[in-house]
Scaffold this active site. Structure first.
Site, short mmCIF file in Angstrom:
data_model
loop_
_atom_site.label_atom_id
_atom_site.label_comp_id
_atom_site.label_asym_id
_atom_site.label_seq_id
_atom_site.Cartn_x
_atom_site.Cartn_y
_atom_site.Cartn_z
N SER A 139 -58.62 37.80 8.20
CA SER A 139 -59.37 38.21 9.39
C SER A 139 -60.39 39.28 9.05
O SER A 139 -61.35 39.49 9.78
CB SER A 139 -58.43 38.79 10.44
OG SER A 139 -57.43 37.87 10.77
N HIS A 192 -61.32 30.89 9.13
CA HIS A 192 -60.58 31.82 10.00
C HIS A 192 -60.21 31.12 11.29
O HIS A 192 -61.04 30.96 12.19
CB HIS A 192 -61.44 33.08 10.25
CG HIS A 192 -60.71 34.13 11.03
ND1 HIS A 192 -61.21 34.71 12.16
CD2 HIS A 192 -59.49 34.69 10.83
CE1 HIS A 192 -60.33 35.59 12.61
NE2 HIS A 192 -59.29 35.58 11.83
N GLU A 223 -63.94 30.22 12.28
CA GLU A 223 -65.09 30.90 11.68
C GLU A 223 -65.12 30.51 10.20
O GLU A 223 -64.16 30.77 9.47
CB GLU A 223 -64.97 32.42 11.85
CG GLU A 223 -65.13 32.86 13.30
CD GLU A 223 -64.88 34.35 13.52
OE1 GLU A 223 -65.60 34.94 14.35
OE2 GLU A 223 -63.97 34.92 12.89
N ASN A 258 -63.35 39.12 15.75
CA ASN A 258 -62.56 40.36 15.65
C ASN A 258 -63.43 41.61 15.69
O ASN A 258 -62.97 42.68 16.10
CB ASN A 258 -61.70 40.36 14.39
CG ASN A 258 -60.42 39.59 14.61
OD1 ASN A 258 -59.94 39.50 15.73
ND2 ASN A 258 -59.87 39.01 13.57
N1 LIG Z 1 -51.98 36.93 13.88
C1 LIG Z 1 -53.18 36.50 14.25
O1 LIG Z 1 -53.51 36.45 15.45
C2 LIG Z 1 -54.17 36.04 13.21
C3 LIG Z 1 -55.29 35.30 13.62
C4 LIG Z 1 -56.19 34.83 12.64
C5 LIG Z 1 -55.98 35.14 11.31
N2 LIG Z 1 -54.88 35.89 10.95
C6 LIG Z 1 -54.69 36.15 9.50
O2 LIG Z 1 -53.71 35.24 9.03
C7 LIG Z 1 -52.98 35.84 7.95
C8 LIG Z 1 -51.50 35.79 8.25
O3 LIG Z 1 -51.24 36.45 9.47
P1 LIG Z 1 -49.97 36.07 10.37
O4 LIG Z 1 -50.24 36.61 11.73
O5 LIG Z 1 -49.61 34.64 10.20
O6 LIG Z 1 -48.85 37.01 9.68
P2 LIG Z 1 -47.26 36.82 9.66
O7 LIG Z 1 -46.72 38.19 9.47
O8 LIG Z 1 -46.79 36.01 10.80
O9 LIG Z 1 -47.02 35.95 8.32
C9 LIG Z 1 -47.33 36.45 7.04
C10 LIG Z 1 -46.74 35.52 5.99
O10 LIG Z 1 -47.07 36.03 4.69
C11 LIG Z 1 -45.96 35.84 3.84
N3 LIG Z 1 -46.02 36.74 2.71
C12 LIG Z 1 -46.33 36.40 1.45
N4 LIG Z 1 -46.32 37.46 0.63
C13 LIG Z 1 -46.01 38.51 1.38
C14 LIG Z 1 -45.85 39.89 1.08
N5 LIG Z 1 -46.03 40.40 -0.15
N6 LIG Z 1 -45.54 40.70 2.11
C15 LIG Z 1 -45.35 40.22 3.36
N7 LIG Z 1 -45.51 38.90 3.69
C16 LIG Z 1 -45.83 38.07 2.70
C17 LIG Z 1 -44.75 36.06 4.75
O11 LIG Z 1 -43.61 35.43 4.21
C18 LIG Z 1 -45.21 35.41 6.04
O12 LIG Z 1 -44.88 34.04 6.09
C19 LIG Z 1 -53.56 37.24 7.78
O13 LIG Z 1 -54.55 37.22 6.80
C20 LIG Z 1 -54.17 37.53 9.15
O14 LIG Z 1 -55.22 38.47 9.11
C21 LIG Z 1 -53.96 36.33 11.85
#
Ligand SMILES: NC(=O)c1ccc[n+]([C@@H]2O[C@H](COP(=O)([O-])OP(=O)(O)OC[C@H]3O[C@@H](n4cnc5c(N)ncnc54)[C@H](O)[C@@H]3O)[C@@H](O)[C@H]2O)c1
Length: 286
Positions: free
Chosen positions: A122, A143, A155, A193
């Site tokens: 993000s 994204h 995006e 964002n």
């Molecule tokens: N949450 C949102 O609304 C959203 C929206 C768009 C993009 N994103 C992006 O998507 C990505 C994931 O976000 P999310 O919301 O799915 O997060 P989340 O916390 O739900 O999941 C993160 C995942 O990363 C894995 N992982 C791998 N290595 C890790 C480590 N060293 N430490 C911790 N976790 C580890 C975990 O096991 C987990 O499955 C990020 O880059 C975030 O910026 C999030």
């Protein structure tokens, strides 16, 4: 290039949602995370969501079942071997630059040279991930929005090294997944964002300074501004830990106070109140 088999890394909120959309759109999907149990839980949750959609008549039972059959998962985080023959990878792990950069370095070694390497970051610099991969011309940002099966925007983020062919491939991938793409340069927060984060932070400041309670802040935005969700419920949906990480990298890059994570957000994260995923954030969830 034809895209049939996708690797999706990270089985959290976003990775599992993107995997669901990809499998439903006809891709064979390999979901990867740090251990097999997380992946198995994520696939079981995707199957439950698809079956519920079928029960409600929103998708056919056959389509839901075929999507579930196209999903497989692995905890082979160290070797990433199951990704050796995929056409594209979409990375959706924790918003942490060293973790993602290390992953892109290994992806550059493990995947086929022509495979598209995409990140769902993000706010982190995609150019750093592109450089780490050793083949920056094939790296692009995709994204997705949360939840990916409901929000169709993607995006598409290009760096100075992303080739036109890679961009066209990314557009093709989005089209096959039924997404609406917008194109943006590699800048923290991209379009959505960059606008949303300061808005959410202003709502948190309103709450913290006692101007209004959380319900009324969100109600004002829903009923008065015609937003589908209020800013505090949106923060809970994103995940307060993820929101804090996104803000930290935007603040580091822009240095503007409007991107600085408010104290109340930090305190809730410290207490483990991360929003919907833990049942409590600005609101409580069953
Ligand atoms: N949450 C949102 O609304 C959203 C929206 C768009 C993009 N994103 C992006 O998507 C990505 C994931 O976000 P999310 O919301 O799915 O997060 P989340 O916390 O739900 O999941 C993160 C995942 O990363 C894995 N992982 C791998 N290595 C890790 C480590 N060293 N430490 C911790 N976790 C580890 C975990 O096991 C987990 O499955 C990020 O880059 C975030 O910026 C999030």
């Amino acid at each position: 290039m034809e895209f049939n088999k996708l690797g999706i890394i990270g089985s959290g909120l976003m990775g599992s949602g993107i995997a669901q959309v990809a499998a439903y759109s006809g891709f064979d999907v390999v979901l990867v995370d740090v251990d097999q149990q997380r992946v198995d839980t994520a696939i079981a949750n995707i199957a439950r969501r698809l079956e519920r959609e079928a029960e409600r008549g929103r998708v056919s039972k056959e389509d839901a079942q075929s999507a579930i059959e196209r999903l497989s998962g692995t905890g082979e985080w160290e070797t990433l071997q199951p990704l050796a023959n995929v056409d594209a990878v979409i990375e959706a792990v924790v918003e942490d630059l060293p973790v993602k950069a290390k992953l892109f370095e290994r992806l550059g070694q493990v995947t086929r040279p022509e495979a598209l390497l995409a990140s769902n970051t993000s706010s982190l610099p995609l150019s750093d991930l592109a450089a780490a991969s050793g083949r920056p011309e094939r790296v692009i940002g995709l994204h997705f929005f949360n939840p990916p099966w409901a929000l169709k925007l993607v995006e598409i983020v290009s760096t100075a090294s992303t080739t036109e062919e890679t961009l066209q491939d990314a557009l093709k991938l989005c089209e096959k997944m039924g997404r609406t793409p917008v194109q943006v340069k590699d800048t923290p927060g991209f379009i959505a964002n960059r606008l949303l984060v300061p808005f959410i932070f202003d709502a948190i400041h309103l709450l913290d300074s006692g101007v209004a309670n959380a319900e009324d802040i969100d109600m004002a935005c829903k009923v008065g501004l015609n937003h589908t969700m209020g800013p505090l419920a949106t923060a809970d949906l994103i995940g307060l830990d993820t929101l804090q990480l996104i803000a930290e990298s935007m603040f580091e890059e822009y240095g503007e106070p409007r991107f600085k994570a408010p104290t109340l957000l930090r305190r809730l994260v410290s207490l483990g109140h991360l929003g919907r995923k833990t049942g409590r954030g600005f609101f409580r969830y069953e």
